[in-house]
Design a protein around this motif. Structure first.
Motif, PDB file in Angstrom:
ATOM      1  N   GLY A 154      22.651  23.409  27.014  1.00  0.00           N
ATOM      2  CA  GLY A 154      23.783  24.272  26.759  1.00  0.00           C
ATOM      3  C   GLY A 154      24.969  24.034  27.665  1.00  0.00           C
ATOM      4  N   GLY A 155      25.107  22.835  28.228  1.00  0.00           N
ATOM      5  CA  GLY A 155      26.184  22.566  29.163  1.00  0.00           C
ATOM      6  C   GLY A 155      27.485  22.123  28.544  1.00  0.00           C
ATOM      7  N   LEU A 156      27.480  21.840  27.244  1.00  0.00           N
ATOM      8  CA  LEU A 156      28.696  21.368  26.584  1.00  0.00           C
ATOM      9  C   LEU A 156      29.424  22.523  25.911  1.00  0.00           C
ATOM     10  N   TYR A 157      30.746  22.509  25.998  1.00  0.00           N
ATOM     11  CA  TYR A 157      31.537  23.479  25.270  1.00  0.00           C
ATOM     12  C   TYR A 157      31.472  23.159  23.776  1.00  0.00           C
ATOM     13  N   PRO A 158      31.725  24.157  22.915  1.00  0.00           N
ATOM     14  CA  PRO A 158      31.606  23.924  21.462  1.00  0.00           C
ATOM     15  C   PRO A 158      32.399  22.726  20.965  1.00  0.00           C
ATOM     16  N   ALA A 159      33.627  22.547  21.426  1.00  0.00           N
ATOM     17  CA  ALA A 159      34.429  21.412  20.967  1.00  0.00           C
ATOM     18  C   ALA A 159      33.822  20.088  21.428  1.00  0.00           C
ATOM     19  N   GLU A 160      33.243  20.061  22.621  1.00  0.00           N
ATOM     20  CA  GLU A 160      32.593  18.839  23.110  1.00  0.00           C
ATOM     21  C   GLU A 160      31.347  18.528  22.288  1.00  0.00           C
ATOM     22  N   LEU A 161      30.620  19.559  21.920  1.00  0.00           N
ATOM     23  CA  LEU A 161      29.422  19.365  21.108  1.00  0.00           C
ATOM     24  C   LEU A 161      29.779  18.825  19.727  1.00  0.00           C
ATOM     25  N   VAL A 162      30.916  19.233  19.181  1.00  0.00           N
ATOM     26  CA  VAL A 162      31.370  18.682  17.894  1.00  0.00           C
ATOM     27  C   VAL A 162      31.515  17.171  17.995  1.00  0.00           C
ATOM     28  N   VAL A 163      32.096  16.696  19.088  1.00  0.00           N
ATOM     29  CA  VAL A 163      32.278  15.252  19.264  1.00  0.00           C
ATOM     30  C   VAL A 163      30.935  14.549  19.410  1.00  0.00           C
ATOM     31  N   ILE A 164      30.038  15.116  20.204  1.00  0.00           N
ATOM     32  CA  ILE A 164      28.719  14.507  20.380  1.00  0.00           C
ATOM     33  C   ILE A 164      28.001  14.392  19.043  1.00  0.00           C
ATOM     34  N   ARG A 165      28.031  15.465  18.258  1.00  0.00           N
ATOM     35  CA  ARG A 165      27.353  15.434  16.955  1.00  0.00           C
ATOM     36  C   ARG A 165      27.997  14.418  16.013  1.00  0.00           C
ATOM     37  N   ASP A 166      29.309  14.263  16.113  1.00  0.00           N
ATOM     38  CA  ASP A 166      29.984  13.283  15.283  1.00  0.00           C
ATOM     39  C   ASP A 166      29.587  11.861  15.687  1.00  0.00           C
ATOM     40  N   ILE A 167      29.472  11.612  16.982  1.00  0.00           N
ATOM     41  CA  ILE A 167      29.043  10.294  17.451  1.00  0.00           C
ATOM     42  C   ILE A 167      27.643   9.972  16.947  1.00  0.00           C
ATOM     43  N   LEU A 168      26.725  10.925  17.066  1.00  0.00           N
ATOM     44  CA  LEU A 168      25.340  10.701  16.638  1.00  0.00           C
ATOM     45  C   LEU A 168      25.271  10.415  15.150  1.00  0.00           C
ATOM     46  N   ALA A 169      26.051  11.155  14.366  1.00  0.00           N
ATOM     47  CA  ALA A 169      26.055  10.918  12.918  1.00  0.00           C
ATOM     48  C   ALA A 169      26.665   9.567  12.603  1.00  0.00           C
ATOM     49  N   GLU A 170      27.723   9.209  13.295  1.00  0.00           N
ATOM     50  CA  GLU A 170      28.388   7.926  13.078  1.00  0.00           C
ATOM     51  C   GLU A 170      27.432   6.763  13.359  1.00  0.00           C
ATOM     52  N   LEU A 171      26.591   6.925  14.370  1.00  0.00           N
ATOM     53  CA  LEU A 171      25.638   5.874  14.731  1.00  0.00           C
ATOM     54  C   LEU A 171      24.353   5.944  13.920  1.00  0.00           C
ATOM     55  N   ASP A 172      24.262   6.912  13.021  1.00  0.00           N
ATOM     56  CA  ASP A 172      23.215   6.967  11.984  1.00  0.00           C
ATOM     57  C   ASP A 172      21.798   6.877  12.534  1.00  0.00           C
ATOM     58  N   GLY A 173      21.546   7.574  13.650  1.00  0.00           N
ATOM     59  CA  GLY A 173      20.182   7.638  14.160  1.00  0.00           C
ATOM     60  C   GLY A 173      19.773   6.480  15.033  1.00  0.00           C
ATOM     61  N   THR A 174      20.676   5.556  15.329  1.00  0.00           N
ATOM     62  CA  THR A 174      20.319   4.440  16.207  1.00  0.00           C
ATOM     63  C   THR A 174      20.354   4.839  17.677  1.00  0.00           C
ATOM     64  N   VAL A 175      21.041   5.931  17.982  1.00  0.00           N
ATOM     65  CA  VAL A 175      21.107   6.434  19.354  1.00  0.00           C
ATOM     66  C   VAL A 175      20.623   7.879  19.363  1.00  0.00           C
ATOM     67  N   ALA A 176      19.737   8.193  20.303  1.00  0.00           N
ATOM     68  CA  ALA A 176      19.228   9.554  20.469  1.00  0.00           C
ATOM     69  C   ALA A 176      19.921  10.209  21.651  1.00  0.00           C
ATOM     70  N   TRP A 177      20.083  11.511  21.561  1.00  0.00           N
ATOM     71  CA  TRP A 177      20.737  12.286  22.625  1.00  0.00           C
ATOM     72  C   TRP A 177      19.715  13.162  23.324  1.00  0.00           C
ATOM     73  N   GLY A 178      19.762  13.147  24.650  1.00  0.00           N
ATOM     74  CA  GLY A 178      18.816  13.924  25.434  1.00  0.00           C
ATOM     75  C   GLY A 178      18.918  15.426  25.241  1.00  0.00           C
ATOM     76  N   GLY A 179      20.043  15.904  24.715  1.00  0.00           N
ATOM     77  CA  GLY A 179      20.169  17.330  24.458  1.00  0.00           C
ATOM     78  C   GLY A 179      19.278  17.821  23.335  1.00  0.00           C
ATOM     79  N   ASP A 180      18.748  16.895  22.537  1.00  0.00           N
ATOM     80  CA  ASP A 180      17.866  17.263  21.432  1.00  0.00           C
ATOM     81  C   ASP A 180      16.386  17.172  21.804  1.00  0.00           C
ATOM     82  N   LEU A 181      16.090  16.785  23.035  1.00  0.00           N
ATOM     83  CA  LEU A 181      14.697  16.617  23.450  1.00  0.00           C
ATOM     84  C   LEU A 181      14.089  17.959  23.870  1.00  0.00           C
TER      85      LEU A 181
END
Length: 226
Positions: free
Chosen positions: A138-165
């Motif tokens: 929960g350390g990211l502000y909502p607008a920052e989380l939007v960018v992170i989620r967009d990056i993950l979707a753009e990379l189509d599952g090739t990169v995992a984010w530790g915030g989802d662990l």
């Protein structure tokens, strides 16, 4: 940011109150003895948790993150292409990277959780690990989380984010697929194309565009079910 239900901001803001409570309580009873530090297990495998070969430092390369002056050591080839894309977008869209903000390849085999072994293969990167430590979410502000989620979707599952662990580490990004998976090569090829074409890729993306928001939301829901 939460630590077992408490936010990091709450911890910081309530630090004085917590300290006072400890001080007052110390007059009534002695504090319990400190627990012995838990020894971190040693990673003994020849591959990291994501299936990539453990590398010596000589087998990795130091890469400059475009526009930042900051470098990070990663495995050459597709892993560096994908992880550098994450770092570039963070730099352009969340906050400027500074010296010491990135950790890439490492040689220490002492890991708190298996996913941290991915640094041994140069296929993982931490962005500001002191700001987003292990076990805190929960350390990211909502607008920052939007960018992170967009990056993950753009990379189509090739990169995992530790915030989802299950044990979160929001600074952590790692290659999610094994070396032989065709998606890794396909997405990396797309990123290389964007890098060669001005006006595409990092620095030319609007993560808040409605179509991208919808795609990122759909991807996050699908990814959570896998």
């Amino acid at each position: 940011m939460t630590v077992r239900g408490m936010s990091r901001r709450g911890l910081m803001g309530g630090g004085a109150g917590a300290l006072a409570a400890v001080t007052l309580g110390s007059t009534a009873a002695a504090p319990p003895a400190a627990a012995a530090p838990r020894a971190e297990p040693e990673w003994r495998e020849g591959t990291s948790a994501n299936g990539w070969k453990v590398l010596a430092e000589a087998d990795t390369e130091e890469y400059l993150v475009e526009g930042s002056g900051v470098t990070v050591r990663l495995a050459p080839g597709d892993p560096s292409v994908l992880l550098l894309h994450v770092a570039r977008r963070f730099h352009y869209e969340i906050d400027a990277l500074r010296a010491g903000d990135l950790q890439g390849h490492g040689t220490s085999r002492l890991v708190s959780h298996p996913f941290e072994s991915n640094h041994l293969s140069g296929t993982a990167m931490n962005i500001r690990p002191r700001a987003y430590p292990l076990g805190v979410g929960g350390g990211l502000y909502p607008a920052e989380l939007v960018v992170i989620r967009d990056i993950l979707a753009e990379l189509d599952g090739t990169v995992a984010w530790g915030g989802d662990l299950p044990t979160p580490k929001e600074s952590h990004f790692a290659i999610a697929l094994p070396p032989t998976h065709p998606k890794t090569k396909r997405v990396a090829r797309t990123i290389r194309g964007w890098n060669a074409d001005p006006g595409k890729g990092a620095g030319a993306t609007d993560a808040f565009a409605p179509d991208r928001r919808a795609r990122a939301t759909t991807f996050a829901r699908r990814d959570s079910r896998q």
